[in-house]
Design a protein around this motif. Structure first.
Motif, PDB file in Angstrom:
ATOM      1  N   VAL A 135      34.707  51.716 -27.461  1.00  0.00           N
ATOM      2  CA  VAL A 135      33.826  50.951 -26.572  1.00  0.00           C
ATOM      3  C   VAL A 135      33.207  49.776 -27.312  1.00  0.00           C
ATOM      4  O   VAL A 135      33.164  48.645 -26.806  1.00  0.00           O
ATOM      5  CB  VAL A 135      32.737  51.872 -25.988  1.00  0.00           C
ATOM      6  CG1 VAL A 135      31.724  51.062 -25.180  1.00  0.00           C
ATOM      7  CG2 VAL A 135      33.367  52.954 -25.120  1.00  0.00           C
ATOM      8  N   LEU A 136      32.731  50.010 -28.528  1.00  0.00           N
ATOM      9  CA  LEU A 136      32.138  48.933 -29.318  1.00  0.00           C
ATOM     10  C   LEU A 136      33.158  47.841 -29.608  1.00  0.00           C
ATOM     11  O   LEU A 136      32.870  46.648 -29.500  1.00  0.00           O
ATOM     12  CB  LEU A 136      31.588  49.481 -30.632  1.00  0.00           C
ATOM     13  CG  LEU A 136      30.305  50.319 -30.562  1.00  0.00           C
ATOM     14  CD1 LEU A 136      30.022  50.938 -31.922  1.00  0.00           C
ATOM     15  CD2 LEU A 136      29.133  49.479 -30.106  1.00  0.00           C
ATOM     16  N   ALA A 137      34.378  48.252 -29.974  1.00  0.00           N
ATOM     17  CA  ALA A 137      35.401  47.281 -30.336  1.00  0.00           C
ATOM     18  C   ALA A 137      35.794  46.409 -29.151  1.00  0.00           C
ATOM     19  O   ALA A 137      36.049  45.207 -29.302  1.00  0.00           O
ATOM     20  CB  ALA A 137      36.631  48.003 -30.889  1.00  0.00           C
ATOM     21  N   LEU A 138      35.857  46.985 -27.979  1.00  0.00           N
ATOM     22  CA  LEU A 138      36.235  46.214 -26.790  1.00  0.00           C
ATOM     23  C   LEU A 138      35.088  45.337 -26.290  1.00  0.00           C
ATOM     24  O   LEU A 138      35.321  44.371 -25.569  1.00  0.00           O
ATOM     25  CB  LEU A 138      36.688  47.159 -25.679  1.00  0.00           C
ATOM     26  CG  LEU A 138      37.953  47.979 -25.990  1.00  0.00           C
ATOM     27  CD1 LEU A 138      38.266  48.914 -24.828  1.00  0.00           C
ATOM     28  CD2 LEU A 138      39.131  47.064 -26.285  1.00  0.00           C
ATOM     29  N   THR A 139      33.869  45.675 -26.657  1.00  0.00           N
ATOM     30  CA  THR A 139      32.707  44.906 -26.204  1.00  0.00           C
ATOM     31  C   THR A 139      32.388  43.747 -27.139  1.00  0.00           C
ATOM     32  O   THR A 139      31.902  42.698 -26.698  1.00  0.00           O
ATOM     33  CB  THR A 139      31.478  45.830 -26.104  1.00  0.00           C
ATOM     34  OG1 THR A 139      31.798  46.932 -25.259  1.00  0.00           O
ATOM     35  CG2 THR A 139      30.285  45.091 -25.510  1.00  0.00           C
ATOM     36  N   ALA A 140      32.666  43.907 -28.419  1.00  0.00           N
ATOM     37  CA  ALA A 140      32.247  42.922 -29.421  1.00  0.00           C
ATOM     38  C   ALA A 140      33.253  41.789 -29.517  1.00  0.00           C
ATOM     39  O   ALA A 140      34.089  41.748 -30.432  1.00  0.00           O
ATOM     40  CB  ALA A 140      32.085  43.615 -30.781  1.00  0.00           C
ATOM     41  N   ARG A 141      33.184  40.845 -28.575  1.00  0.00           N
ATOM     42  CA  ARG A 141      34.027  39.644 -28.610  1.00  0.00           C
ATOM     43  C   ARG A 141      33.369  38.548 -27.795  1.00  0.00           C
ATOM     44  O   ARG A 141      32.828  38.790 -26.720  1.00  0.00           O
ATOM     45  CB  ARG A 141      35.441  39.956 -28.113  1.00  0.00           C
ATOM     46  CG  ARG A 141      35.519  40.692 -26.792  1.00  0.00           C
ATOM     47  CD  ARG A 141      36.944  41.161 -26.564  1.00  0.00           C
ATOM     48  NE  ARG A 141      37.329  42.164 -27.561  1.00  0.00           N
ATOM     49  CZ  ARG A 141      38.594  42.473 -27.849  1.00  0.00           C
ATOM     50  NH1 ARG A 141      39.585  41.836 -27.247  1.00  0.00           N
ATOM     51  NH2 ARG A 141      38.867  43.397 -28.748  1.00  0.00           N
ATOM     52  N   GLN A 142      33.409  37.318 -28.321  1.00  0.00           N
ATOM     53  CA  GLN A 142      32.704  36.202 -27.673  1.00  0.00           C
ATOM     54  C   GLN A 142      33.185  34.891 -28.270  1.00  0.00           C
ATOM     55  O   GLN A 142      33.707  34.854 -29.396  1.00  0.00           O
ATOM     56  CB  GLN A 142      31.189  36.345 -27.886  1.00  0.00           C
ATOM     57  CG  GLN A 142      30.327  35.318 -27.199  1.00  0.00           C
ATOM     58  CD  GLN A 142      30.249  35.520 -25.701  1.00  0.00           C
ATOM     59  OE1 GLN A 142      30.312  36.645 -25.235  1.00  0.00           O
ATOM     60  NE2 GLN A 142      30.102  34.448 -24.948  1.00  0.00           N
ATOM     61  N   LYS A 143      33.022  33.785 -27.543  1.00  0.00           N
ATOM     62  CA  LYS A 143      33.309  32.437 -28.032  1.00  0.00           C
ATOM     63  C   LYS A 143      32.097  31.553 -27.850  1.00  0.00           C
ATOM     64  O   LYS A 143      31.363  31.684 -26.872  1.00  0.00           O
ATOM     65  CB  LYS A 143      34.508  31.831 -27.304  1.00  0.00           C
ATOM     66  CG  LYS A 143      35.849  32.407 -27.720  1.00  0.00           C
ATOM     67  CD  LYS A 143      36.992  31.642 -27.082  1.00  0.00           C
ATOM     68  CE  LYS A 143      38.342  32.178 -27.570  1.00  0.00           C
ATOM     69  NZ  LYS A 143      39.465  31.408 -26.966  1.00  0.00           N
ATOM     70  N   PHE A 144      31.911  30.611 -28.820  1.00  0.00           N
ATOM     71  CA  PHE A 144      30.786  29.679 -28.774  1.00  0.00           C
ATOM     72  C   PHE A 144      31.302  28.262 -28.922  1.00  0.00           C
ATOM     73  O   PHE A 144      32.233  28.010 -29.693  1.00  0.00           O
ATOM     74  CB  PHE A 144      29.794  29.942 -29.929  1.00  0.00           C
ATOM     75  CG  PHE A 144      29.261  31.337 -29.983  1.00  0.00           C
ATOM     76  CD1 PHE A 144      28.146  31.686 -29.253  1.00  0.00           C
ATOM     77  CD2 PHE A 144      29.882  32.292 -30.767  1.00  0.00           C
ATOM     78  CE1 PHE A 144      27.650  32.966 -29.311  1.00  0.00           C
ATOM     79  CE2 PHE A 144      29.393  33.574 -30.822  1.00  0.00           C
ATOM     80  CZ  PHE A 144      28.267  33.915 -30.091  1.00  0.00           C
ATOM     81  N   LYS A 145      30.690  27.334 -28.228  1.00  0.00           N
ATOM     82  CA  LYS A 145      30.965  25.921 -28.434  1.00  0.00           C
ATOM     83  C   LYS A 145      29.983  25.374 -29.454  1.00  0.00           C
ATOM     84  O   LYS A 145      28.799  25.681 -29.421  1.00  0.00           O
ATOM     85  CB  LYS A 145      30.843  25.144 -27.125  1.00  0.00           C
ATOM     86  CG  LYS A 145      31.982  25.406 -26.152  1.00  0.00           C
ATOM     87  CD  LYS A 145      31.881  24.507 -24.931  1.00  0.00           C
ATOM     88  CE  LYS A 145      33.069  24.743 -23.992  1.00  0.00           C
ATOM     89  NZ  LYS A 145      33.005  23.864 -22.792  1.00  0.00           N
ATOM     90  N   LEU A 146      30.490  24.527 -30.361  1.00  0.00           N
ATOM     91  CA  LEU A 146      29.669  23.967 -31.434  1.00  0.00           C
ATOM     92  C   LEU A 146      29.420  22.495 -31.183  1.00  0.00           C
ATOM     93  O   LEU A 146      30.285  21.763 -30.695  1.00  0.00           O
ATOM     94  CB  LEU A 146      30.360  24.130 -32.782  1.00  0.00           C
ATOM     95  CG  LEU A 146      30.604  25.561 -33.262  1.00  0.00           C
ATOM     96  CD1 LEU A 146      31.322  25.534 -34.598  1.00  0.00           C
ATOM     97  CD2 LEU A 146      29.309  26.327 -33.370  1.00  0.00           C
ATOM     98  N   SER A 147      28.219  22.079 -31.550  1.00  0.00           N
ATOM     99  CA  SER A 147      27.888  20.656 -31.510  1.00  0.00           C
ATOM    100  C   SER A 147      28.355  19.997 -32.798  1.00  0.00           C
ATOM    101  O   SER A 147      28.251  20.560 -33.888  1.00  0.00           O
ATOM    102  CB  SER A 147      26.371  20.466 -31.348  1.00  0.00           C
ATOM    103  OG  SER A 147      26.031  19.120 -31.501  1.00  0.00           O
TER     104      SER A 147
END
Length: 425
Positions: A135-147
């Motif tokens: 559950v943790l592995a499938l939840t811990a993912r994200q993308k960020f835009k950088l300035s």
């Protein structure tokens, strides 16, 4: 015996699925809470796109040995590279203490337990822990835009359509493997450290040599964490930066204080700090390592910036003598001082080895457009810190021999629990 009156063995040996769920959920809840509060103090609550919960999950994943991969994308004309290797040991320590207590609680008031019984109890926890890791592995993912930062880089971004992104994902197979390995280590260490935890009959002859030394090392590590936390609280009260200080306490206090433990023993770490990265505290570490070339971090290089670091040597000596005395006092009186010295030498060498493996740091980020790297604007940097491993382990063994022998001498007249003096009726 009537079913209405179960035997005492059935009462104290109650460690089924309900107790396993309680132990696993309690450990996870404690880790998530500590990680969330620490990241909030570090300012992660302001991350865009509601990313804060996923960052918390990623922090818990790394705390149990999981692998979180950073990825970068900046369009067809640009490339971004990122990497991060660091374990938030405050979160790790919290989970280990809570899970270890949950594992031992149903086993209390027992002197001996069968190997099959202990394996079955550990297997229940492992199954639930494996589910939690998925559950943790499938939840811990994200993308960020950088300035892109300054005007020049911003113009380049507009001209070439560059919109850099950095994201993170969890590598599931390594996370499951190392997460289960971490669990096994926690459960084995809990059995080794606890004086009252039952062991299989075949292992009972080894508890006199292993348990006092293992308990002494845990006390040593926790003592450093407590002292470091007290110092950090004093600094926060006198110099401000309260949220940042609590972030350090709740995320990386063991990383810092266990590093100083090895430095006090005479160990050397090699590292470098460039760009926006930095070490949270103390500031003298950042001063030594901030250079274009790799720098040695030890008592001599630190003393060139702050002579007070020599007190680390004194602190190590005092605490090691104290835990050596405690180890000897918890051992049978018949054990000679030289054997205490050997026990502490082995235990301290293994402890230093663990610190060297867990406290390594590596972080890098860079952005290039049309093959031009190091664009500046605070967008590139590197930080790494790694020990001279076997020298540190050897110093730990040497310190263990000396302090183990000296600390055992005043423990000879101490009366052990349950010991009956000769000549008394």
């Amino acid at each position: 015996m009537s079913p209405l009156f179960p035997s005492d063995q059935a009462v104290v040996a109650r460690h089924g699925w309900v107790q396993a769920v309680t132990a696993v959920l309690s450990a996870l809840a404690a880790m998530v809470l500590v990680a969330a509060l620490g990241l909030w103090g570090a300012g992660a609550a302001d991350l865009p796109d509601g990313a804060f919960p996923r960052v918390v999950m990623a922090t818990v994943v790394t705390a149990v040995g999981g692998t979180v991969k950073l990825s970068g994308s900046a369009g067809g004309l640009a490339d971004s590279k990122a990497g991060l290797t660091v374990i938030p040991l405050s979160v790790t320590l919290t989970g280990a203490l809570v899970l270890g207590a949950g594992f031992l609680r149903p086993l209390r008031h027992r002197a001996v337990a069968g190997g099959r019984e202990l394996a079955g109890w550990a297997a229940r926890i492992a199954v639930l822990w494996l589910v939690a890791l998925v559950v943790l592995a499938l939840t811990a993912r994200q993308k960020f835009k950088l300035s892109l930062g300054d005007d020049t880089l911003g113009d380049l971004g507009d001209l070439f359509g560059v919109s850099p992104e950095v994201g993170f994902t969890t590598d599931v197979p390594p996370t499951l493997f190392f997460g289960l390995l971490w669990l096994a280590g926690v459960l084995v260490l809990a059995l080794l450290v606890s004086r009252r935890a039952p062991l299989p009959g075949r292992l009972l002859p080894f508890q006199e040599s292993v348990r006092p030394a293992a308990h002494a090392m845990v006390i040593l590590l926790l003592a450093y964490v407590v002292l470091g936390t007290l110092v950090a609280l004093v600094v926060a009260a006198t110099r401000g930066h309260v949220p940042e200080t609590f972030a350090v306490i709740l995320l990386g206090m063991p990383n810092l204080v266990w590093l100083t433990l090895t430095l006090g023993l005479g160990a050397t770490w090699n590292g470098k700090v460039q760009g926006p990265f930095g070490l949270p505290m103390p500031h003298v570490l950042d001063e030594v390592l901030r250079s274009k070339d790799t720098q040695a971090l030890n008592l001599h290089t630190l003393a060139a910036h702050d002579g007070r670091v020599w007190w680390l040597l004194v602190l190590d000596a005092v605490l090691l003598l104290a835990v050596a005395f405690l180890m000897a006092a918890r051992s049978p009186a018949r054990v000679p001082a030289w054997r205490h010295a050997v026990h502490l030498a082995v235990a301290l060498a293994l402890t230093v080895l663990m610190i060297c493996l867990l406290c390594r740091i590596s972080a890098r980020f860079g952005l290039s457009v049309l093959g031009i790297g190091d664009l500046g604007g605070g967008l590139g940097g590197q930080l790494f810190l790694k020990p001279e491993l076997w020298t540190a382990v050897g110093l730990g063994a040497l310190w263990g021999l000396v302090t183990g022998f000296l600390g055992a001498l005043p423990a000879r007249p101490v009366r052990r629990k349950g010991e009956i003096k000769q000549g008394t009726g």
